[in-house]
Design a protein around this motif. Sequence first.
Motif, PDB file in Angstrom:
ATOM      1  N   UNK C   5     -15.018 -55.195 -39.657  1.00 36.38           N
ATOM      2  CA  UNK C   5     -14.968 -54.023 -40.540  1.00 36.38           C
ATOM      3  C   UNK C   5     -15.653 -54.327 -41.866  1.00 36.38           C
ATOM      4  N   UNK C  39     -16.458 -48.680 -35.577  1.00 36.54           N
ATOM      5  CA  UNK C  39     -15.827 -49.597 -36.529  1.00 36.54           C
ATOM      6  C   UNK C  39     -15.645 -48.888 -37.866  1.00 36.54           C
ATOM      7  N   UNK C  41     -17.136 -45.250 -40.349  1.00 37.06           N
ATOM      8  CA  UNK C  41     -17.909 -44.011 -40.398  1.00 37.06           C
ATOM      9  C   UNK C  41     -17.753 -43.386 -41.777  1.00 37.06           C
ATOM     10  N   UNK C  42     -18.836 -42.849 -42.316  1.00 31.29           N
ATOM     11  CA  UNK C  42     -18.768 -42.063 -43.546  1.00 31.29           C
ATOM     12  C   UNK C  42     -19.712 -40.870 -43.429  1.00 31.29           C
ATOM     13  N   UNK C  43     -19.210 -39.708 -43.872  1.00 29.78           N
ATOM     14  CA  UNK C  43     -20.049 -38.515 -43.923  1.00 29.78           C
ATOM     15  C   UNK C  43     -20.141 -38.061 -45.374  1.00 29.78           C
ATOM     16  N   UNK C  45     -20.832 -35.726 -48.653  1.00 29.56           N
ATOM     17  CA  UNK C  45     -20.517 -34.322 -48.937  1.00 29.56           C
ATOM     18  C   UNK C  45     -21.721 -33.442 -48.612  1.00 29.56           C
TER      19      UNK C  45
ATOM     20  N   UNK D   4     -13.687 -34.630 -50.561  1.00 30.90           N
ATOM     21  CA  UNK D   4     -14.974 -35.322 -50.649  1.00 30.90           C
ATOM     22  C   UNK D   4     -14.908 -36.678 -49.958  1.00 30.90           C
ATOM     23  N   UNK D   5     -16.084 -37.252 -49.730  1.00 28.96           N
ATOM     24  CA  UNK D   5     -16.139 -38.614 -49.198  1.00 28.96           C
ATOM     25  C   UNK D   5     -15.467 -39.597 -50.158  1.00 28.96           C
ATOM     26  N   UNK D   9     -12.377 -41.974 -49.017  1.00 34.86           N
ATOM     27  CA  UNK D   9     -12.427 -43.435 -49.078  1.00 34.86           C
ATOM     28  C   UNK D   9     -11.230 -44.003 -49.840  1.00 34.86           C
ATOM     29  N   UNK D  13      -8.566 -46.521 -48.265  1.00 27.89           N
ATOM     30  CA  UNK D  13      -8.336 -47.817 -48.903  1.00 27.89           C
ATOM     31  C   UNK D  13      -6.882 -47.958 -49.348  1.00 27.89           C
ATOM     32  N   UNK D  33     -11.726 -33.362 -42.765  1.00 25.77           N
ATOM     33  CA  UNK D  33     -11.695 -32.264 -43.738  1.00 25.77           C
ATOM     34  C   UNK D  33     -10.885 -31.103 -43.168  1.00 25.77           C
ATOM     35  N   UNK D  37     -13.198 -31.957 -39.178  1.00 22.38           N
ATOM     36  CA  UNK D  37     -14.391 -32.778 -38.943  1.00 22.38           C
ATOM     37  C   UNK D  37     -14.261 -34.096 -39.701  1.00 22.38           C
ATOM     38  N   UNK D  38     -14.643 -35.217 -39.077  1.00 20.37           N
ATOM     39  CA  UNK D  38     -14.448 -36.529 -39.702  1.00 20.37           C
ATOM     40  C   UNK D  38     -15.230 -36.685 -41.005  1.00 20.37           C
ATOM     41  N   UNK D  39     -14.567 -37.190 -42.024  1.00 17.32           N
ATOM     42  CA  UNK D  39     -15.221 -37.522 -43.293  1.00 17.32           C
ATOM     43  C   UNK D  39     -15.416 -39.030 -43.393  1.00 17.32           C
ATOM     44  N   UNK D  40     -14.390 -39.789 -43.028  1.00 16.65           N
ATOM     45  CA  UNK D  40     -14.514 -41.247 -43.053  1.00 16.65           C
ATOM     46  C   UNK D  40     -13.556 -41.854 -42.052  1.00 16.65           C
ATOM     47  N   UNK D  41     -13.917 -43.054 -41.581  1.00 17.53           N
ATOM     48  CA  UNK D  41     -13.128 -43.751 -40.566  1.00 17.53           C
ATOM     49  C   UNK D  41     -13.298 -45.247 -40.749  1.00 17.53           C
ATOM     50  N   UNK D  42     -12.202 -45.984 -40.591  1.00 19.52           N
ATOM     51  CA  UNK D  42     -12.283 -47.445 -40.554  1.00 19.52           C
ATOM     52  C   UNK D  42     -11.336 -47.978 -39.483  1.00 19.52           C
ATOM     53  N   UNK D  52      -8.913 -45.445 -32.236  1.00 22.21           N
ATOM     54  CA  UNK D  52      -9.750 -44.398 -32.852  1.00 22.21           C
ATOM     55  C   UNK D  52      -9.405 -43.030 -32.269  1.00 22.21           C
TER      56      UNK D  52
END
Lengths: 142, 142, 142, 142
Positions: C5, C39, C41-43, C45, D4-5, D9, D13, D33, D37-42, D52
Amino acid sequence: MTLTLALAEKIIDGTLSYARTNNVNPLAVVVLDAGAHPVAFKRQDKASLYRFDIALAKAKGALGMGFNTRGIAEKAKNNPTFFASVTTISGVELALSPGGNLIKDGLGNIIGAIGISGDSGEVDELCAQAGIDAVATELEDN
Amino acid sequence: MTLTLALAEKIIDGTLSYARTNNVNPLAVVVLDAGAHPVAFKRQDKASLYRFDIALAKAKGALGMGFNTRGIAEKAKNNPTFFASVTTISGVELALSPGGNLIKDGLGNIIGAIGISGDSGEVDELCAQAGIDAVATELEDN
Amino acid sequence: MTLTLALAEKIIDGTLSYARTNNVNPLAVVVLDAGAHPVAFKRQDKASLYRFDIALAKAKGALGMGFNTRGIAEKAKNNPTFFASVTTISGVELALSPGGNLIKDGLGNIIGAIGISGDSGEVDELCAQAGIDAVATELEDN
Amino acid sequence: MTLTLALAEKIIDGTLSYARTNNVNPLAVVVLDAGAHPVAFKRQDKASLYRFDIALAKAKGALGMGFNTRGIAEKAKNNPTFFASVTTISGVELALSPGGNLIKDGLGNIIGAIGISGDSGEVDELCAQAGIDAVATELEDN
């Protein structure tokens, strides 16, 4: 004649023996019975991830249409809209490239198929044929 | 440690050797790598048609949840609604029965999984373990 | 070498840093491990809704075929019927545009892939490469 | 207020900071959001492969039904046949376990959801809440 696990293993090993001798790219090789159900499968180290899916689609496609995938791919070039529509039918899988070959016994009955992916379609097909050739005597004896 | 084709074949052959000695029903046996992609597969003669799919779902489920399927099946007994919902998620396959076992190297890292279907879950699991035991030295050496 | 990660985050941040400096359109960026599992993902704005799916299909396609998607897209131009058929195979996802790049360690082993969507394929690919370049030392050290 | 992204995040975190402090099992954490729809994933190292998918199904389920998944799971216990039918509807994903929590701004508007999988549902939910708490001030300010 039924395609046994023992026969499928000899076919796959014949394929991989040919591939190693001829410096073929890492392959996925699957053998299906006459009902298009998997009998045996081997993926060589470093073969990429879709190779299993593509090998399976070649073998299924050969059984599904009743021709080796080389022949199916040639037909598709002349009739792309029909084959594009066929591939969207639920349950239908086709990979329009050589490397999916029917396995027939000495009476001409289809007893299964081999599907290969990993190198070019041309090379995949040579490997498929090498696997079938490795059991030619057993197929003829039937 | 990477689960090579050579190692996968030894695991499957260890499984089938145990199965033949113990008069187990015809089996489907699949070995997946750590990413849940098939490395090798064999279906014994007369194993029924869904055996491949079930064996695959056992091995995928073990890797997906991080437990042998015996443990997953036990959790599912206490929390049936959660596991019923999980099995409907796109991409998720689970067969809630013993016979899907993680394969770990000597450092405890998961390098793949074996999935077996054909006899009772209890017997399938014994066969899975026999396959892993057949390569115990190689797994430890890493 | 395993794609952790921590490494994936550095790759994505390298991509987004390049994108901001170069006034790239809002992007979706995904990093997959060698087994094609996400692992990180970021989208950004204002990236549109399919960007996640397309970025994922680029990264999966690169791992599935063993080439960057630029190369796959070029092959597809010469063999459209084969690639049209491949995309209909269950489990196969391909986005035939640059921006899906393999991530390799210093030994040449594939440890994952990055997929990007949001700008043109050409720009997406520059961003993908910028992300990989940001961890070049760590990849080489392995 | 839009998720927002940058906000996503901070939420992830915050979750992972809590998880590390409390020796939580390796997690997958996704932030969606308001449109799911995915904005971020870890995904933390060694989290198993379905994490996941399950995290995504928890977050989607929370948004889909308008409740945290703890509440949905409790409803499902009293009405299992309804929820079993809901999970089979095309496009619907639900994971009936705590760990999928709605994210609301200071006006009570739903701006997204967080989904977590990797430990027990109880612990997953604590981690989800920790992530949301980490941005409490920003959410209230709106």
